[in-house]
Design an enzyme around this catalytic site. Structure first.
Site, PDB file in Angstrom:
ATOM      1  N   GLY A  30      -4.343  45.422  13.502  1.00  0.00           N
ATOM      2  CA  GLY A  30      -5.185  46.938  12.896  1.00  0.00           C
ATOM      3  C   GLY A  30      -6.106  46.489  11.647  1.00  0.00           C
ATOM      4  O   GLY A  30      -7.062  46.700  12.078  1.00  0.00           O
ATOM      5  N   ASP A 508     -19.059  71.577 -32.301  1.00  0.00           N
ATOM      6  CA  ASP A 508     -17.777  72.052 -32.679  1.00  0.00           C
ATOM      7  C   ASP A 508     -16.464  71.492 -32.620  1.00  0.00           C
ATOM      8  O   ASP A 508     -16.735  70.545 -33.082  1.00  0.00           O
ATOM      9  CB  ASP A 508     -17.748  72.585 -30.177  1.00  0.00           C
ATOM     10  CG  ASP A 508     -16.083  72.436 -30.330  1.00  0.00           C
ATOM     11  OD1 ASP A 508     -15.565  73.394 -30.031  1.00  0.00           O
ATOM     12  OD2 ASP A 508     -15.590  71.244 -29.101  1.00  0.00           O
TER      13      ASP A 508
HETATM   14  C1  GDG Z   1       0.941  49.950   9.087  1.00  0.00           C
HETATM   15  C2  GDG Z   1       1.112  51.211   8.635  1.00  0.00           C
HETATM   16  C3  GDG Z   1      -0.383  52.172   9.803  1.00  0.00           C
HETATM   17  C4  GDG Z   1       2.546  46.412  17.882  1.00  0.00           C
HETATM   18  N1  GDG Z   1       3.799  45.349  18.479  1.00  0.00           N
HETATM   19  C5  GDG Z   1       2.603  44.721  19.736  1.00  0.00           C
HETATM   20  C6  GDG Z   1       1.078  44.634  18.594  1.00  0.00           C
HETATM   21  N2  GDG Z   1       1.851  45.495  17.866  1.00  0.00           N
HETATM   22  C7  GDG Z   1       0.390  45.968  17.742  1.00  0.00           C
HETATM   23  C8  GDG Z   1       0.036  47.772  17.923  1.00  0.00           C
HETATM   24  C9  GDG Z   1      -0.607  48.142  16.479  1.00  0.00           C
HETATM   25  C10 GDG Z   1       0.173  47.113  15.277  1.00  0.00           C
HETATM   26  O1  GDG Z   1       0.435  46.126  15.953  1.00  0.00           O
HETATM   27  C11 GDG Z   1       1.077  48.381  15.130  1.00  0.00           C
HETATM   28  O2  GDG Z   1       0.177  49.334  13.887  1.00  0.00           O
HETATM   29  P1  GDG Z   1       1.145  50.459  13.414  1.00  0.00           P
HETATM   30  O3  GDG Z   1       0.029  51.274  12.708  1.00  0.00           O
HETATM   31  O4  GDG Z   1       2.012  51.505  14.618  1.00  0.00           O
HETATM   32  O5  GDG Z   1       2.113  50.257  12.414  1.00  0.00           O
HETATM   33  P2  GDG Z   1       2.620  49.427  10.918  1.00  0.00           P
HETATM   34  O6  GDG Z   1       2.789  47.712  11.453  1.00  0.00           O
HETATM   35  O7  GDG Z   1       3.302  49.325  10.373  1.00  0.00           O
HETATM   36  O8  GDG Z   1       1.383  49.575  10.186  1.00  0.00           O
HETATM   37  C12 GDG Z   1       0.737  52.283   9.537  1.00  0.00           C
HETATM   38  C13 GDG Z   1      -0.915  50.469   9.536  1.00  0.00           C
HETATM   39  O9  GDG Z   1      -0.627  49.564   9.035  1.00  0.00           O
HETATM   40  C14 GDG Z   1      -2.353  51.041   9.474  1.00  0.00           C
HETATM   41  O10 GDG Z   1      -3.118  51.507   8.829  1.00  0.00           O
HETATM   42  O11 GDG Z   1      -0.837  52.658  11.291  1.00  0.00           O
HETATM   43  O12 GDG Z   1       1.843  54.171   9.545  1.00  0.00           O
HETATM   44  O13 GDG Z   1       2.980  51.703   8.487  1.00  0.00           O
HETATM   45  O14 GDG Z   1      -1.920  48.445  16.834  1.00  0.00           O
HETATM   46  O15 GDG Z   1      -0.726  47.766  19.331  1.00  0.00           O
HETATM   47  N3  GDG Z   1       0.393  44.118  19.377  1.00  0.00           N
HETATM   48  C15 GDG Z   1       0.526  43.129  20.472  1.00  0.00           C
HETATM   49  N4  GDG Z   1       1.884  42.501  20.685  1.00  0.00           N
HETATM   50  C16 GDG Z   1       2.824  43.218  19.962  1.00  0.00           C
HETATM   51  O16 GDG Z   1       4.494  43.290  21.006  1.00  0.00           O
HETATM   52  N5  GDG Z   1      -0.454  41.297  20.799  1.00  0.00           N
END
Ligand code: GDG
Length: 734
Positions: A30, A508
């Protein structure tokens, strides 16, 4: 030429070294995607760790790495394996990560880890300083680098720094348990702008800054070291088009072109009437509530046996931080739970859980998103949760139901999803049934609303919004700078002072000449204050007026023996040089008896507050009250006495942590003017810190030099930072 510097723990690429060649694969996470638009800007560099420790690199490989990183506008921070252990696995992931997610039982406070965390943050700071040019803008990401903003600011006081936290910021009650809480807060507050995913995290941060560092908060601005730091929420979006377009292409693929997983899924879906897939995707992390989810799914199958043989949970758990003991324990727990549940319910043609412990290629992720009727995401705590957004974006047919934990930041924006408490199995089971049976029209209605928002506030918009806000902050800071007294303006003022024939200085007392004390009586004038005033007073044709809201008795004790002009109680009393006190306004205090009991009742139930009784006014001080309670009670008090004061021609004056009830029409502006008309002054100067001083700034003639103490909103022409600077300024006139 100014550039943007992005900083995160890991650089947005993976390096692979084979013999003497190097290969890099861009990350697809992300953050990497989100920052793409900012980074693709030709004047941007990204600083972070390459993923290879110093021990893994000899001189030759280091040269290779550096030049490969350079191709991608990246600069590496050299870290050793012991750095990674103490900084990343240690302090970041064994202290900050669990604590910020409310897992106190997993939180370790290890002094060695803390020391390495500081050392590594300093290493980042050094690399940044080496690459920093004047006017560059810095954007730092996440909890591994909390100390970095202040470390950079120390070396480069005027640089513009933004910081974004991707995980929750915990409540003050939890944050305060950290032994190094002050250092961490001060570290982040080195920024100009601090961003969070949600307003809840923002208010927790503001509360911690106020309570732990005692800082002044003005709406969402924190005042620190004469700087204003803006705190705001920017909910992170996703690359909507990437997911939506990929899903569109997948849906059109012929069977022969489909991935193996897609073919398997389709087999399941056609295996029987009402066969349904429930999807869950996370990194294998205790915050994600995977074990709870499994137990809730077991409970669901027990409670609603009609779904046996039909509903299947497809669970993708991506390996993460697997050398930390808690993560290994969690992995064992999940393996066992999956085994037990599958053992309990499996039929020859159906297993309730498909469990994948690995990471999957993007293509497979899309297959899972597009084929699952329900996404069940139940984190115990989660900063945002991008999977929830990606699932909805991938639903090209707008069908599918998202069940999302209320503990995920994403739940704040995704109200059309089915929001559950991840600890309530009953609710999860019932919601699952409801989701599996939801009519298609309703699914489409909910998803179309969600998609519209996700498409509009995508990750690019998120990054741009943050950058815009950071730039606005820079402009704002400049606006303040224009008003800050500087040597040139000082000189011009002194020249006018020296040339003038008759001068008057309105000064003041509290917050201007003397700093605030916990108890008002403790703010007695020091010898230094007397020396400054005496020197000024000795100047020919110079009138010193001390103008205060304080009561006459106290001021008479402190300054009665001097022959400066004194104005007390905002202008009720005047004492001119070598004369007796005179009442400037005809006022009475008959009204005390109806107002005082109300103030007393507020004081009784507001620990730390106190009443100051002056001759003609009553002041309710709440400087020592819990900051939130103080504000609340002050508002309550205002409302309570509003109708009482109307009957007595009274008004409420709001000072700094004080409410003062006094006869209306008396203020510092009016009283200053009464003095001014007595003579012809060609140099007029006024200085004060408080809201009550604004009356004075407003009423004085245009040509006057008006100076505010502290970075608050003011109509004064100039400002200085604090009482120390007031002293310095007054000494200039010597
Ligand atoms: C931190 C914060 C916050 C997952 N499995 C696979 C894969 N993914 C990708 C998903 C998503 C990303 O990883 C996971 O993002 P999350 O937001 O769910 O969680 P965290 O990694 O904990 O991220 C979280 C984030 O930062 C952004 O600020 O939302 O709360 O903890 O994009 O798609 N991608 C691939 N294969 C996988 O097996 N290609």
């Amino acid at each position: 030429m100014s550039k943007t510097i992005i900083i995160s723990n890991r650089l947005p690429l993976q390096l692979e070294i084979n013999n003497n060649s190097i290969n890099s694969i861009p990350s697809v996470g992300g953050l990497a995607t989100g920052m793409k638009s900012v980074h693709s800007d030709s004047d941007s560099i990204w600083i972070g760790w390459s993923g290879l420790t110093e021990e893994q690199l000899d001189v030759k490989k280091r040269v290779l790495v550096t030049s490969e990183l350079k191709k991608h506008q990246c600069v590496g921070v050299p870290l050793t394996s012991s750095d990674i252990n103490g900084f990343y696995y240690g302090f970041s992931n064994n202290t900050l990560w669990p604590l910020f997610h409310y897992f106190m039982e997993y939180t370790e406070f290890d002094k060695d880890h803390w020391e390495i965390y500081q050392k590594v943050n300093q290493k980042f700071a050094d690399v940044i300083i080496d690459n920093l040019d004047e006017n560059d803008t810095i954007w730092i990401h996440d909890y591994q680098l909390l100390l970095l903003p202040e470390m950079i600011r120390k070396k480069k006081p005027n640089v513009t720094i933004g910081f974004f936290l991707h995980i929750p910021f915990p409540s003050y009650e939890v944050f305060r348990t950290i032994p190094w809480r002050e250092e961490l807060l001060t570290g982040i507050l080195g920024s100009n702008l601090i961003g969070f995913h949600t307003y809840d995290y923002e208010r927790h941060f503001l509360s911690a800054s106020q309570r732990i560092l005692g800082l002044e908060i003005n709406f969402n601005n924190v005042h620190i070291n004469n700087r204003i730091v803006k705190i705001d929420s920017f909910p992170m979006g996703i690359d909507y088009d990437k997911f939506h377009n990929a899903a569109t292409i997948h849906n059109k693929k012929e069977k022969k072109d489909q991935t193996e997983i897609k073919q398997k899924i389709d087999e399941h879906l056609i295996s029987g009437d009402k066969a349904k897939l429930i999807l869950s995707i996370d990194r294998l992390d205790y915050t994600k509530g995977i074990a709870n989810r499994l137990r809730a799914f077991e409970y669901f199958l027990d409670k609603y046996p009609q779904f046996k043989g039909k509903a299947r949970l497809v669970m993708l758990a991506v390996p993460s931080r697997s050398n930390i003991p808690q993560y290994q324990l969690l992995k064992n727990e999940i393996d066992q739970l999956v085994g037990r549940i599958n053992g309990k319910f499996s039929e020859v043609s159906w297993t309730p859980i498909w469990y994948f412990y690995r990471s999957m290629p993007f293509e497979n992720l899309i297959d899972l998103y597009t084929s699952s009727e329900v996404a069940l995401l139940t984190p115990i705590r989660d900063g945002m949760n991008l999977v929830a957004k990606e699932y909805v974006a991938s639903r090209v047919d707008q069908k599918g139901v998202l069940i999302l934990s209320e503990m995920a930041g994403a739940s704040k924006e995704m109200s059309e999803a089915l929001i559950i408490n991840p600890n309530n199995f009953e609710e999860i089971a019932d919601t699952l049934k409801f989701a599996l049976e939801m009519p298609e029209e309703e699914q489409i209605k909910r998803n179309s609303a969600l998609q519209k928002r996700l498409k509009r506030y995508n990750v690019e918009k998120w990054a741009n919004d943050f950058m815009e806000s950071l730039k606005a902050n820079k402009t704002n800071a400049k606006k303040y700078e224009v008003k800050r007294l500087n040597p040139a303006i000082n000189q011009e003022m002194i020249n006018t002072y020296n040339k003038s024939l008759n001068r008057i200085l309105f000064i003041d007392y509290d917050g201007t000449l003397a700093p605030f004390e916990k108890i008002p009586e403790d703010a007695k004038p020091t010898q230094k204050i007397f020396d400054i005033l005496d020197t000024l007073h000795k100047h020919q044709n110079t009138t010193i007026v001390l103008i205060t809201g304080r009561d006459k008795v106290t001021f008479n004790t402190w300054f009665g023996h001097k022959d400066y002009t004194l104005i007390t109680e905002h202008g009720a009393w005047l004492k001119e040089s070598n004369k007796d006190w005179e009442l400037l306004e005809s006022v009475n205090n008959e009204w005390f008896k109806s107002i005082a009991p109300v103030l007393e009742s507020f004081t009784d139930r507001t620990p730390g507050s106190l009443i100051e009784e002056k001759n003609y006014s009553l002041a309710w001080h709440f400087r020592n009250v819990d900051p939130d309670l103080g504000k609340l009670r002050a508002m309550e008090l205002k409302t309570t006495i509003q109708h009482l004061i109307a009957n007595h021609n009274l008004e409420i004056l709001e000072g700094d942590k004080v409410l003062e009830i006094k006869v209306s029409g008396i203020n510092k502006g009016k009283s200053a003017c009464k003095i001014l008309i007595k003579d012809n002054y060609d140099f007029i100067f006024a200085i004060g810190d408080d809201w009550t001083d604004e009356y004075m700034f407003k009423e004085l003639p245009e040509k006057s030099y008006t100076v505010k103490v502290g970075l608050k909103k003011t109509i004064a022409k100039y400002y200085v930072d604090d009482t120390d600077q007031v002293h310095k300024l007054l000494k200039y006139f010597e």
